[in-house]
Design a protein around this motif. Structure first.
Motif, PDB file in Angstrom:
ATOM      1  N   ILE A  44       6.569  75.208  82.985  1.00 18.11           N
ATOM      2  CA  ILE A  44       5.816  74.961  84.225  1.00 18.11           C
ATOM      3  C   ILE A  44       5.190  73.574  84.183  1.00 18.11           C
ATOM      4  O   ILE A  44       5.222  72.828  85.180  1.00 18.11           O
ATOM      5  N   GLN A  45       4.673  73.205  83.033  1.00 19.94           N
ATOM      6  CA  GLN A  45       4.075  71.865  82.923  1.00 19.94           C
ATOM      7  C   GLN A  45       5.140  70.791  83.173  1.00 19.94           C
ATOM      8  O   GLN A  45       4.894  69.814  83.888  1.00 19.94           O
ATOM      9  N   ARG A  47       7.836  71.136  84.921  1.00 21.58           N
ATOM     10  CA  ARG A  47       8.206  71.165  86.347  1.00 21.58           C
ATOM     11  C   ARG A  47       7.143  70.486  87.206  1.00 21.58           C
ATOM     12  O   ARG A  47       7.461  69.797  88.177  1.00 21.58           O
ATOM     13  N   LEU A  48       5.881  70.690  86.844  1.00 23.75           N
ATOM     14  CA  LEU A  48       4.799  70.022  87.593  1.00 23.75           C
ATOM     15  C   LEU A  48       4.942  68.505  87.483  1.00 23.75           C
ATOM     16  O   LEU A  48       4.789  67.779  88.461  1.00 23.75           O
ATOM     17  N   ARG A  49       5.244  68.044  86.280  1.00 21.67           N
ATOM     18  CA  ARG A  49       5.343  66.592  86.072  1.00 21.67           C
ATOM     19  C   ARG A  49       6.575  65.994  86.745  1.00 21.67           C
ATOM     20  O   ARG A  49       6.614  64.786  86.979  1.00 21.67           O
ATOM     21  N   MET A  51       7.675  66.988  89.694  1.00 23.74           N
ATOM     22  CA  MET A  51       7.670  67.274  91.144  1.00 23.74           C
ATOM     23  C   MET A  51       7.940  65.998  91.935  1.00 23.74           C
ATOM     24  O   MET A  51       7.578  64.899  91.508  1.00 23.74           O
ATOM     25  N   PRO A  52       8.557  66.133  93.090  1.00 19.39           N
ATOM     26  CA  PRO A  52       8.880  64.929  93.884  1.00 19.39           C
ATOM     27  C   PRO A  52       7.626  64.192  94.326  1.00 19.39           C
ATOM     28  O   PRO A  52       6.571  64.797  94.486  1.00 19.39           O
ATOM     29  N   THR A  53       7.787  62.893  94.511  1.00 16.35           N
ATOM     30  CA  THR A  53       6.629  62.092  94.942  1.00 16.35           C
ATOM     31  C   THR A  53       6.697  61.869  96.458  1.00 16.35           C
ATOM     32  O   THR A  53       7.762  61.974  97.061  1.00 16.35           O
ATOM     33  N   PHE A  54       5.555  61.566  97.023  1.00 12.09           N
ATOM     34  CA  PHE A  54       5.465  61.311  98.464  1.00 12.09           C
ATOM     35  C   PHE A  54       5.348  59.812  98.710  1.00 12.09           C
ATOM     36  O   PHE A  54       4.802  59.089  97.882  1.00 12.09           O
ATOM     37  N   SER A  55       5.863  59.383  99.856  1.00 13.41           N
ATOM     38  CA  SER A  55       5.717  57.963 100.207  1.00 13.41           C
ATOM     39  C   SER A  55       4.389  57.749 100.907  1.00 13.41           C
ATOM     40  O   SER A  55       4.079  58.450 101.876  1.00 13.41           O
TER      41      SER A  55
END
Lengths: 206, 178
Positions: A44-45, A47-49, A51-55
């Motif tokens: 889970i850690q 997967r959290l790291r 995660m997709p980023t937002f513009s």
């Protein structure tokens, strides 16, 4: 650690973060279920790291820069005309010294020459007078109604812009008439700002 | 994060510390994406993330001269961003009349909590279902790498407050995730 009792979430997280006790570690080594839970926490850690980023939105910097400019102007106004003259002189010196295109260095005397010249001197002195008036009225401590606040904001922005243009004109060594025009416009804008404050005097909330 | 080292020259940082707007803009461009993402992950929505971004860089412009350069510029900017995001969360909790103690999903406009999912959900949705405080602790600890001591201090709570929030977050994720 009782081998029949599984580890708590706190214990598992401590193990994952390298802070678990020796007994927790030995329990995990012997217990498939807790080892599986620990592995799940690692996953889970990860997967959290991942995660997709937002513009980020595009136009935020302009808002920030305007706000910074307004704040600087207010500070300058509240420091008074002497502070302004010193800041402007310093700007002139820094700008002129930093400009290789000018071909020569200029001292604070350049600023003094500008401030006492027959074409720009009167506008510069009037600017200082008007800023003294604004400083005496402490504009930063007033609260206006919304339309006035907007007008004040627009005028303050205009002064920031005029100051930037004056700096750029000095760097570029533009025609003296352009500088005279900018100083005149600066005076006219400050006059409007002072006038706005006078009209609003009775409606100001302190 | 290495982007500051890659994108920003020391001279640019020095100019930014002296208040040069162009250099400050370079600092903004180097860090706007991670700051926005941090705000987005901690606060959970675009509007608040935009507020975090704006408030962070207003503060950076005001205070960068106090950055001593003994750590990375990113660490300092991130610290500002975290404190702005937490301030925003605190304000919203205050508005909703709730203390900063976590809890589950924020109630909807009728004061009801959304129903528990009946089937496994993905990580993005699960994060959105955590309370803002629990989500913030999870993100700060598991992704940003802050310690429980640091989180407790930043949130005005204790180390055990941070640990219990993290534990709560993982218990919930354990229930919800596929």
């Amino acid at each position: 650690m009782d081998k029949t009792q599984h580890l708590s979430m706190d214990d598992l997280l401590a193990l994952r973060d390298g802070e678990g006790s020796a007994s927790s570690r030995s329990h995990v080594d012997a217990c498939d279920e807790c080892r599986c839970e620990l592995e799940r926490l690692y996953q889970i850690q990860a997967r959290l790291r991942a995660m997709p980023t937002f513009s980020p939105p595009r136009d935020i910097w302009r808002r920030i820069a305007r706000s910074v400019g307004r704040r600087r102007l207010r500070r300058r106004l509240s420091y008074g005309a002497i502070g302004l003259a010193a800041a402007a002189a310093l700007t002139a010196v820094v700008v002129l010294r930093g400009s290789s295109t000018m071909g020569s260095e200029q001292s604070p005397d350049a600023w003094i020459a500008e401030a006492t010249s027959p074409d720009m001197g009167p506008s510069i002195r009037r600017s200082r007078q008007l800023e003294s008036i604004l400083q005496a009225n402490r504009p930063g401590q007033r609260v206006y109604d919304a339309p006035t606040a907007l007008a004040v904001s627009v005028l303050e922005d205009r002064i920031v812009l005029l100051d930037q243009m004056l700096s750029e004109v000095r760097i570029g060594g533009a025609d003296r008439a352009v500088m005279v025009g900018l100083w005149d416009e600066r005076v006219a804008t400050l006059e409007k700002l002072v006038g706005l404050q006078a009209v609003q005097e009775d409606r100001v909330w302190r | 994060m290495k982007s500051d080292a890659l994108v920003l020259e020391n001279a640019q940082v020095a100019r930014a510390r002296a208040g040069d707007l162009e250099a400050l803009e370079a600092v903004y461009r180097a860090f706007r994406a991670p700051v926005y993402n941090l705000g987005r992950r901690m606060c959970g929505n675009e509007e608040d993330a935009e507020d975090v971004l704006q408030e962070t860089f207003l503060e950076v412009c005001r205070s960068i001269r106090r950055f001593r350069g003994d750590g990375s510029l990113w660490s300092w900017v991130r610290q500002v961003a975290v404190s702005k995001a937490l301030m925003l969360l605190r304000r919203e909790r205050g508005r909703a009349g709730r203390s900063l103690d976590g809890g589950l999903i924020p109630p909807d406009s009728l004061g009801k909590s959304p129903p528990e999912p009946t089937a496994p959900i993905d990580l993005e949705s699960a994060l959105g279902r955590l309370s803002p405080v629990t989500r913030a602790v999870l993100w700060l600890h598991d992704v940003e790498g802050y310690t429980h001591e640091e989180i407790g201090e930043m949130m005005g709570g204790s180390t055990s407050f941070s640990k219990s929030q993290l534990s709560r977050a993982h218990k919930r994720l354990r229930e919800w995730l596929d």
